[in-house]
Design a protein around this motif. Structure first.
Motif, PDB file in Angstrom:
ATOM      1  N   LEU A  11       0.851  -1.188   0.000  1.00 14.93           N
ATOM      2  CA  LEU A  11       0.000   0.000   0.000  1.00 14.93           C
ATOM      3  C   LEU A  11       0.890   1.243   0.000  1.00 14.93           C
ATOM      4  CD1 LEU A  11      -2.773   1.407   0.360  1.00 14.93           C
ATOM      5  CD2 LEU A  11      -2.441   1.140   2.840  1.00 14.93           C
ATOM      6  N   VAL A  12       0.590   2.176  -0.896  1.00 14.44           N
ATOM      7  CA  VAL A  12       1.368   3.412  -0.985  1.00 14.44           C
ATOM      8  C   VAL A  12       0.410   4.568  -1.248  1.00 14.44           C
ATOM      9  CG1 VAL A  12       1.818   3.068  -3.447  1.00 14.44           C
ATOM     10  CG2 VAL A  12       3.367   4.502  -2.088  1.00 14.44           C
ATOM     11  N   GLN A  13       0.760   5.742  -0.759  1.00 13.65           N
ATOM     12  CA  GLN A  13      -0.073   6.914  -0.965  1.00 13.65           C
ATOM     13  C   GLN A  13       0.131   7.494  -2.365  1.00 13.65           C
ATOM     14  OE1 GLN A  13       0.766   9.692   2.213  1.00 13.65           O
ATOM     15  NE2 GLN A  13      -0.647   8.659   3.601  1.00 13.65           N
ATOM     16  N   PRO A  14      -0.869   8.166  -2.891  1.00 13.54           N
ATOM     17  CA  PRO A  14      -0.707   8.835  -4.192  1.00 13.54           C
ATOM     18  C   PRO A  14       0.497   9.768  -4.170  1.00 13.54           C
ATOM     19  CG  PRO A  14      -3.008   8.830  -3.554  1.00 13.54           C
ATOM     20  CD  PRO A  14      -2.248   8.313  -2.367  1.00 13.54           C
ATOM     21  N   GLY A  15       1.256   9.722  -5.263  1.00 16.94           N
ATOM     22  CA  GLY A  15       2.481  10.510  -5.345  1.00 16.94           C
ATOM     23  C   GLY A  15       3.705   9.799  -4.818  1.00 16.94           C
ATOM     24  N   GLY A  16       3.506   8.667  -4.182  1.00 13.35           N
ATOM     25  CA  GLY A  16       4.616   7.912  -3.617  1.00 13.35           C
ATOM     26  C   GLY A  16       5.303   7.019  -4.622  1.00 13.35           C
ATOM     27  N   SER A  17       6.287   6.264  -4.123  1.00 13.05           N
ATOM     28  CA  SER A  17       7.071   5.368  -4.973  1.00 13.05           C
ATOM     29  C   SER A  17       7.070   3.962  -4.396  1.00 13.05           C
ATOM     30  CB  SER A  17       8.518   5.867  -5.078  1.00 13.05           C
ATOM     31  OG  SER A  17       8.587   7.134  -5.695  1.00 13.05           O
ATOM     32  N   LEU A  18       7.308   3.016  -5.284  1.00 13.87           N
ATOM     33  CA  LEU A  18       7.391   1.615  -4.888  1.00 13.87           C
ATOM     34  C   LEU A  18       8.287   0.904  -5.892  1.00 13.87           C
ATOM     35  CD1 LEU A  18       6.012   0.058  -2.543  1.00 13.87           C
ATOM     36  CD2 LEU A  18       4.308  -0.724  -4.205  1.00 13.87           C
ATOM     37  N   ARG A  19       9.039  -0.080  -5.421  1.00 14.67           N
ATOM     38  CA  ARG A  19       9.897  -0.849  -6.304  1.00 14.67           C
ATOM     39  C   ARG A  19       9.563  -2.323  -6.187  1.00 14.67           C
ATOM     40  NH1 ARG A  19      16.565  -0.883  -6.557  1.00 14.67           N
ATOM     41  NH2 ARG A  19      16.679  -0.855  -8.812  1.00 14.67           N
ATOM     42  N   LEU A  20       9.136  -2.896  -7.297  1.00 15.34           N
ATOM     43  CA  LEU A  20       8.843  -4.320  -7.354  1.00 15.34           C
ATOM     44  C   LEU A  20      10.071  -5.074  -7.854  1.00 15.34           C
ATOM     45  CD1 LEU A  20       5.303  -4.247  -9.017  1.00 15.34           C
ATOM     46  CD2 LEU A  20       5.912  -3.980  -6.602  1.00 15.34           C
ATOM     47  N   SER A  21      10.221  -6.299  -7.376  1.00 10.35           N
ATOM     48  CA  SER A  21      11.306  -7.167  -7.824  1.00 10.35           C
ATOM     49  C   SER A  21      10.742  -8.403  -8.498  1.00 10.35           C
ATOM     50  CB  SER A  21      12.174  -7.594  -6.644  1.00 10.35           C
ATOM     51  OG  SER A  21      12.771  -6.496  -6.005  1.00 10.35           O
ATOM     52  N   CYS A  22      11.487  -8.918  -9.453  1.00  9.35           N
ATOM     53  CA  CYS A  22      11.137 -10.166 -10.126  1.00  9.35           C
ATOM     54  C   CYS A  22      12.406 -11.011 -10.191  1.00  9.35           C
ATOM     55  CB  CYS A  22      10.591  -9.905 -11.516  1.00  9.35           C
ATOM     56  SG  CYS A  22      10.300 -11.410 -12.481  1.00  9.35           S
ATOM     57  N   ALA A  23      12.479 -12.010  -9.318  1.00  9.73           N
ATOM     58  CA  ALA A  23      13.641 -12.890  -9.280  1.00  9.73           C
ATOM     59  C   ALA A  23      13.415 -14.072 -10.207  1.00  9.73           C
ATOM     60  CB  ALA A  23      13.874 -13.372  -7.857  1.00  9.73           C
ATOM     61  N   ALA A  24      14.343 -14.281 -11.124  1.00  6.54           N
ATOM     62  CA  ALA A  24      14.224 -15.351 -12.110  1.00  6.54           C
ATOM     63  C   ALA A  24      15.167 -16.504 -11.774  1.00  6.54           C
ATOM     64  CB  ALA A  24      14.538 -14.821 -13.501  1.00  6.54           C
ATOM     65  N   SER A  25      14.728 -17.711 -12.139  1.00  9.06           N
ATOM     66  CA  SER A  25      15.571 -18.890 -12.013  1.00  9.06           C
ATOM     67  C   SER A  25      15.299 -19.821 -13.167  1.00  9.06           C
ATOM     68  CB  SER A  25      15.318 -19.610 -10.679  1.00  9.06           C
ATOM     69  OG  SER A  25      13.979 -20.022 -10.579  1.00  9.06           O
ATOM     70  N   GLY A  26      16.278 -20.669 -13.474  1.00 13.12           N
ATOM     71  CA  GLY A  26      16.117 -21.625 -14.556  1.00 13.12           C
ATOM     72  C   GLY A  26      16.654 -21.144 -15.891  1.00 13.12           C
ATOM     73  N   ARG A  27      16.797 -19.851 -16.033  1.00 16.13           N
ATOM     74  CA  ARG A  27      17.310 -19.275 -17.268  1.00 16.13           C
ATOM     75  C   ARG A  27      17.782 -17.864 -16.970  1.00 16.13           C
ATOM     76  NH1 ARG A  27      14.341 -19.667 -23.196  1.00 16.13           N
ATOM     77  NH2 ARG A  27      15.839 -18.395 -24.350  1.00 16.13           N
ATOM     78  N   ALA A  28      18.839 -17.443 -17.646  1.00 20.18           N
ATOM     79  CA  ALA A  28      19.376 -16.098 -17.426  1.00 20.18           C
ATOM     80  C   ALA A  28      18.460 -15.047 -18.054  1.00 20.18           C
ATOM     81  CB  ALA A  28      20.777 -15.989 -18.019  1.00 20.18           C
ATOM     82  N   ILE A  29      18.240 -13.947 -17.344  1.00 19.44           N
ATOM     83  CA  ILE A  29      17.373 -12.884 -17.873  1.00 19.44           C
ATOM     84  C   ILE A  29      17.994 -12.216 -19.094  1.00 19.44           C
ATOM     85  CG2 ILE A  29      16.220 -12.434 -15.673  1.00 19.44           C
ATOM     86  CD1 ILE A  29      18.033  -9.965 -15.355  1.00 19.44           C
ATOM     87  N   SER A  30      19.303 -12.376 -19.271  1.00 18.51           N
ATOM     88  CA  SER A  30      19.962 -11.787 -20.440  1.00 18.51           C
ATOM     89  C   SER A  30      19.637 -12.538 -21.729  1.00 18.51           C
ATOM     90  CB  SER A  30      21.481 -11.770 -20.236  1.00 18.51           C
ATOM     91  OG  SER A  30      21.961 -13.079 -20.028  1.00 18.51           O
ATOM     92  N   THR A  31      18.920 -13.655 -21.626  1.00 21.27           N
ATOM     93  CA  THR A  31      18.560 -14.443 -22.812  1.00 21.27           C
ATOM     94  C   THR A  31      17.095 -14.289 -23.197  1.00 21.27           C
ATOM     95  OG1 THR A  31      17.982 -16.447 -21.572  1.00 21.27           O
ATOM     96  CG2 THR A  31      20.300 -16.165 -22.176  1.00 21.27           C
ATOM     97  N   THR A  78      17.730 -10.674 -11.726  1.00 19.91           N
ATOM     98  CA  THR A  78      16.528 -10.013 -11.221  1.00 19.91           C
ATOM     99  C   THR A  78      16.237  -8.742 -12.019  1.00 19.91           C
ATOM    100  OG1 THR A  78      16.927 -10.838  -8.980  1.00 19.91           O
ATOM    101  CG2 THR A  78      15.480  -8.937  -9.192  1.00 19.91           C
ATOM    102  N   VAL A  79      14.965  -8.531 -12.313  1.00 20.76           N
ATOM    103  CA  VAL A  79      14.529  -7.255 -12.886  1.00 20.76           C
ATOM    104  C   VAL A  79      13.615  -6.582 -11.875  1.00 20.76           C
ATOM    105  CG1 VAL A  79      14.769  -7.945 -15.287  1.00 20.76           C
ATOM    106  CG2 VAL A  79      12.597  -8.295 -14.106  1.00 20.76           C
TER     107      VAL A  79
END
Length: 124
Positions: A11-31, A78-79
């Motif tokens: 939960l974040v207030q309007p005007g605020g910031s948030l950072r989501l993470s996406c951790a990958a496994s099984g294959r490199a994100i560079s591919t 991770t992205v």
């Protein structure tokens, strides 16, 4: 096979910031092309942004352009989705996705792998 796990929603207030993470496994994100989508209640899944295999190109939906970016950390496989100046209309479940295609696409049909999603709520 590739597994994606999102985290960082909340939960974040309007005007605020948030950072989501996406951790990958099984294959490199560079591919693969990595992307973020979102889905609000009663609405179809909507494209947010994508980043190319080597991270040299990005593509964003008009609704988030200038507010959201997609940083990446190849070493951590991770992205992220950095969201600034959040608005109530950004409220949705956010999904990370990956595709072996060679171009940036905003169509969910082009993506082969999906995370489970993380809820983002923008409200005062």
């Amino acid at each position: 096979q590739m597994q994606l796990v999102e985290s960082g929603g909340g939960l974040v207030q309007p005007g605020g910031s948030l950072r989501l993470s996406c951790a990958a496994s099984g294959r490199a994100i560079s591919t693969v092309v990595m992307a973020w989508f979102r889905q609000a209640p009663g609405k179809e899944r909507e494209f947010v942004g994508a980043i190319s295999r080597m991270g040299l190109s990005t593509y964003y939906a008009d609704s988030v352009k200038g507010r959201f970016t997609i940083p990446r950390d190849n070493a951590r496989n991770t992205v992220f989705l950095q969201m600034n100046s959040l608005k109530p209309e950004d409220t949705a479940i956010y999904y990370c996705a990956a595709s072996a295609i060679g171009y940036l696409s905003g169509s969910p049909k082009e993506y082969d792998y999906w995370g489970q999603g993380t809820q983002v709520t923008v409200s005062s």
